[in-house]
Scaffold this active site. Sequence first.
Site, short mmCIF file in Angstrom:
data_model
loop_
_atom_site.label_atom_id
_atom_site.label_comp_id
_atom_site.label_asym_id
_atom_site.label_seq_id
_atom_site.Cartn_x
_atom_site.Cartn_y
_atom_site.Cartn_z
N ASP A 43 -7.51 -4.26 -0.32
CA ASP A 43 -6.87 -3.23 -1.16
C ASP A 43 -5.36 -3.30 -1.02
O ASP A 43 -4.82 -3.21 0.09
CB ASP A 43 -7.37 -1.85 -0.70
N TYR A 48 3.13 -1.00 -3.00
CA TYR A 48 3.26 -1.39 -1.59
C TYR A 48 4.27 -2.52 -1.41
O TYR A 48 4.64 -2.85 -0.28
CB TYR A 48 1.91 -1.87 -1.00
N LYS A 73 -3.21 -1.46 -7.42
CA LYS A 73 -2.96 -0.19 -8.12
C LYS A 73 -1.71 -0.27 -8.97
O LYS A 73 -0.74 -0.93 -8.60
CB LYS A 73 -2.78 0.95 -7.11
N HIS A 106 -2.40 4.68 -9.50
CA HIS A 106 -2.07 5.07 -8.12
C HIS A 106 -1.95 6.59 -7.95
O HIS A 106 -2.47 7.17 -7.00
CB HIS A 106 -0.78 4.37 -7.69
#
Length: 287
Positions: A43, A48, A73, A106
Amino acid sequence: MDNIELSNGCKMPAIGYGTWQTGDGEAARCVRSAVEAGYRHIDTAYGYMNERGVGEGIRTCGIAREELFVATKHWITGRGYEKTLAQADESLRNLGLDYIDLYLVHWPAVAKTFDDWRRINADTWSAFEKLYHDGKVRAIGVSNYLPSHIEALREDCEIPPMVDQIEFHPGYWHRETVEWCKKNSIAVEGWSPLGCGKVLSSPLIGEIAAKYGRTPAQICIRYAIGHGVVPLPKSTRPDRIADNLRVFDFSLAAEDAAALDSMPQLGYSGFFPEDAPADELVRQMEK
Ligand code: A2P
């Protein structure tokens, strides 16, 4: 490893390797460690800023692409139909892959920040539906959505989300959201199943861990699995990455799970969806 079947029939491994706060430079090594330990579900997220490293880890881990379940996401800076399509292509390029197994929104746009939050979420989701129809993503879902956000989306759009990924650990879990999702055939994933490591020193979790001869982290991860929630623990240490996966050979007795259910709040991130924490973060970064 057990699988969860999503509402479209797609199989998702019952535990995933989380990569939030893993730097792009170390992500490839971490992903390879995770795959070597046995994880088949990885994931990540555009937000990120480690999709490149994660993608490199996936492409160099020695396991065939179709044996892995890769989730990423959509980030809030790409809201809206056209921007979402463009950002999905960017994620695919970052990852170096030609499809994503699970693509998640997200964070929802919420009433605190947008009068037209409902239209914004529907526009983004329409692009998700197109990505799904085009085969660029095998399943679509949301993250940090409360039932009210999903209900609006279901009224406004064609395909209901297949997954909702929310904060879930002893000391903080969205009971109402988990129960609502179960009733509505939406699989729940838990981010920060160890409360970012902050719940591991809880005396109650320590006591339960001693009783089962397990580590506190394994108790937290098993707790999520017992709730039918797919945990996404993260660690950059190979020993812990492997330790966190040894959770399929025991289960918690009902009284222990109940004790964890009613723990006082602990390890909460402070990120409540209706407070628009991601929008706030972006606003501060842009200052
Ligand atoms: P590290 O990367 O140094 O192992 P969460 O998944 O809830 O966000 O928690 C992640 C945090 O928990 C990280 O700080 C990670 O640190 C730590 N962590 C992960 N697995 C373990 C474990 N088995 N034992 C102790 N700490 C762990």
